[in-house]
Design a protein around this motif. Structure first.
Motif, PDB file in Angstrom:
ATOM      1  N   ALA A  24       0.830  -1.210   0.000  1.00 16.35           N
ATOM      2  CA  ALA A  24       0.000   0.000   0.000  1.00 16.35           C
ATOM      3  C   ALA A  24       0.863   1.258   0.000  1.00 16.35           C
ATOM      4  CB  ALA A  24      -0.947   0.004   1.200  1.00 16.35           C
ATOM      5  N   LYS A  25       2.082   1.141   0.529  1.00 13.49           N
ATOM      6  CA  LYS A  25       3.005   2.274   0.561  1.00 13.49           C
ATOM      7  C   LYS A  25       3.911   2.303  -0.673  1.00 13.49           C
ATOM      8  CE  LYS A  25       3.007   2.627   5.557  1.00 13.49           C
ATOM      9  NZ  LYS A  25       3.333   3.845   6.250  1.00 13.49           N
ATOM     10  N   GLY A  26       3.706   1.366  -1.586  1.00 14.63           N
ATOM     11  CA  GLY A  26       4.456   1.362  -2.839  1.00 14.63           C
ATOM     12  C   GLY A  26       5.789   0.651  -2.816  1.00 14.63           C
ATOM     13  N   HIS A  27       6.072  -0.129  -1.796  1.00 19.48           N
ATOM     14  CA  HIS A  27       7.336  -0.855  -1.722  1.00 19.48           C
ATOM     15  C   HIS A  27       7.290  -2.109  -2.594  1.00 19.48           C
ATOM     16  CE1 HIS A  27       8.718   1.772   1.433  1.00 19.48           C
ATOM     17  NE2 HIS A  27       7.676   1.471   2.191  1.00 19.48           N
ATOM     18  N   GLN A  28       8.433  -2.493  -3.100  1.00 11.64           N
ATOM     19  CA  GLN A  28       8.579  -3.711  -3.900  1.00 11.64           C
ATOM     20  C   GLN A  28       8.953  -4.856  -2.962  1.00 11.64           C
ATOM     21  OE1 GLN A  28      11.476  -3.335  -7.070  1.00 11.64           O
ATOM     22  NE2 GLN A  28      11.832  -5.536  -7.049  1.00 11.64           N
ATOM     23  N   ILE A  29       8.163  -5.922  -2.968  1.00 10.85           N
ATOM     24  CA  ILE A  29       8.345  -7.021  -2.031  1.00 10.85           C
ATOM     25  C   ILE A  29       8.766  -8.295  -2.768  1.00 10.85           C
ATOM     26  CG2 ILE A  29       7.255  -8.396  -0.206  1.00 10.85           C
ATOM     27  CD1 ILE A  29       7.332  -5.298   0.278  1.00 10.85           C
ATOM     28  N   THR A  30       9.766  -8.962  -2.228  1.00 10.50           N
ATOM     29  CA  THR A  30      10.129 -10.302  -2.672  1.00 10.50           C
ATOM     30  C   THR A  30       9.789 -11.232  -1.520  1.00 10.50           C
ATOM     31  OG1 THR A  30      11.923  -9.438  -4.037  1.00 10.50           O
ATOM     32  CG2 THR A  30      11.961 -11.796  -3.517  1.00 10.50           C
ATOM     33  N   ASN A  31       8.951 -12.206  -1.777  1.00 11.31           N
ATOM     34  CA  ASN A  31       8.413 -13.087  -0.740  1.00 11.31           C
ATOM     35  C   ASN A  31       9.047 -14.473  -0.832  1.00 11.31           C
ATOM     36  OD1 ASN A  31       6.869 -14.614   1.005  1.00 11.31           O
ATOM     37  ND2 ASN A  31       5.010 -14.471  -0.193  1.00 11.31           N
ATOM     38  N   TYR A  32       9.779 -14.842   0.211  1.00 12.07           N
ATOM     39  CA  TYR A  32      10.361 -16.181   0.301  1.00 12.07           C
ATOM     40  C   TYR A  32       9.646 -17.035   1.346  1.00 12.07           C
ATOM     41  CZ  TYR A  32      14.235 -14.229  -2.364  1.00 12.07           C
ATOM     42  OH  TYR A  32      15.000 -13.625  -3.330  1.00 12.07           O
ATOM     43  N   GLY A  33       8.653 -16.469   2.004  1.00 11.17           N
ATOM     44  CA  GLY A  33       8.002 -17.162   3.104  1.00 11.17           C
ATOM     45  C   GLY A  33       6.926 -18.130   2.669  1.00 11.17           C
ATOM     46  N   THR A  34       6.525 -18.941   3.611  1.00 11.86           N
ATOM     47  CA  THR A  34       5.452 -19.897   3.365  1.00 11.86           C
ATOM     48  C   THR A  34       4.104 -19.242   3.652  1.00 11.86           C
ATOM     49  OG1 THR A  34       4.578 -22.096   3.899  1.00 11.86           O
ATOM     50  CG2 THR A  34       5.554 -20.867   5.717  1.00 11.86           C
ATOM     51  N   ASP A  35       3.084 -19.711   2.960  1.00 12.14           N
ATOM     52  CA  ASP A  35       1.712 -19.266   3.217  1.00 12.14           C
ATOM     53  C   ASP A  35       0.940 -20.342   3.971  1.00 12.14           C
ATOM     54  OD1 ASP A  35       1.996 -16.784   1.920  1.00 12.14           O
ATOM     55  OD2 ASP A  35       1.716 -17.744  -0.022  1.00 12.14           O
ATOM     56  N   SER A  36       1.645 -21.382   4.381  1.00  8.34           N
ATOM     57  CA  SER A  36       1.037 -22.537   5.025  1.00  8.34           C
ATOM     58  C   SER A  36       1.405 -22.586   6.506  1.00  8.34           C
ATOM     59  CB  SER A  36       1.522 -23.816   4.335  1.00  8.34           C
ATOM     60  OG  SER A  36       1.120 -24.955   5.039  1.00  8.34           O
ATOM     61  N   PHE A  37       0.557 -23.250   7.280  1.00 10.03           N
ATOM     62  CA  PHE A  37       0.852 -23.483   8.684  1.00 10.03           C
ATOM     63  C   PHE A  37       1.532 -24.837   8.888  1.00 10.03           C
ATOM     64  CE2 PHE A  37      -2.708 -20.481   8.679  1.00 10.03           C
ATOM     65  CZ  PHE A  37      -2.133 -19.450   9.404  1.00 10.03           C
ATOM     66  N   ASP A  38       1.803 -25.549   7.784  1.00 16.66           N
ATOM     67  CA  ASP A  38       2.541 -26.808   7.850  1.00 16.66           C
ATOM     68  C   ASP A  38       4.009 -26.503   8.153  1.00 16.66           C
ATOM     69  OD1 ASP A  38       0.218 -28.165   7.166  1.00 16.66           O
ATOM     70  OD2 ASP A  38       0.703 -28.177   5.021  1.00 16.66           O
ATOM     71  N   ALA A  39       4.611 -27.306   9.003  1.00 17.89           N
ATOM     72  CA  ALA A  39       5.982 -27.061   9.440  1.00 17.89           C
ATOM     73  C   ALA A  39       6.961 -27.000   8.273  1.00 17.89           C
ATOM     74  CB  ALA A  39       6.411 -28.145  10.426  1.00 17.89           C
ATOM     75  N   VAL A  40       7.822 -26.005   8.327  1.00 18.77           N
ATOM     76  CA  VAL A  40       8.921 -25.842   7.378  1.00 18.77           C
ATOM     77  C   VAL A  40      10.171 -25.489   8.180  1.00 18.77           C
ATOM     78  CG1 VAL A  40       7.455 -25.104   5.448  1.00 18.77           C
ATOM     79  CG2 VAL A  40       8.403 -23.394   6.997  1.00 18.77           C
TER      80      VAL A  40
END
Length: 143
Positions: A24-40
């Motif tokens: 929303a603030k215009g930052h560029q995001i690179t996402n390496y995280g999980t979207d799951s609650f399964d253990a990683v």
């Protein structure tokens, strides 16, 4: 601003809220995280964030795990990373002011989502104070 984010199974909801605020603030995001609650294994998600910061592909990094400790230890193995474990906005501000931290580590099991968002906002908007702190920051990295 370019920001890399990584989280384990303790942080999908935290990441979602933080990314929404940042986009929303215009930052560029690179996402390496999980979207799951399964253990990683958090190192698998932390090292890419640290590499982005280390290589200048990201201005800052955000990492999230249950305690914030393991993931902070992981990213701090990278020579040009200074990750700070933060649990309140005042700590986030001091991490930037005095330590020129470039990665914030958030303990999902010990902070609320609104607290985490506020910490990230504070972290990213606080400039390094320099001066007497610069010499100390220079001594952090082992050469």
């Amino acid at each position: 601003m370019r920001i890399s984010i990584g989280n384990d199974h303790a942080g999908p909801e935290y990441k979602k809220a933080i990314v929404a605020m940042l986009e929303a603030k215009g930052h560029q995001i690179t996402n390496y995280g999980t979207d799951s609650f399964d253990a990683v294994d958090y190192p698998d998600l932390a090292h890419p964030v640290a590499q982005d910061v280390e290589e200048g592909k990201a201005d800052f990094g955000i990492v999230i795990c249950g305690s914030g400790n393991g993931i902070a230890m992981t990213v701090n193995k990278h020579q040009k990373v200074r990750a700070a474990l933060c649990w309140m906005k005042e700590i986030a501000a001091l991490a930037r002011l005095h330590n020129d931290a470039n990665v914030i580590s958030i303990p999902a099991r010990y902070t609320s989502i609104p607290q985490a968002v506020e910490m990230v906002e504070t972290f990213l908007s606080t400039e390094f104070e320099g001066g007497r702190h610069q010499n100390r920051v220079n001594k952090i990295a082992c050469q």
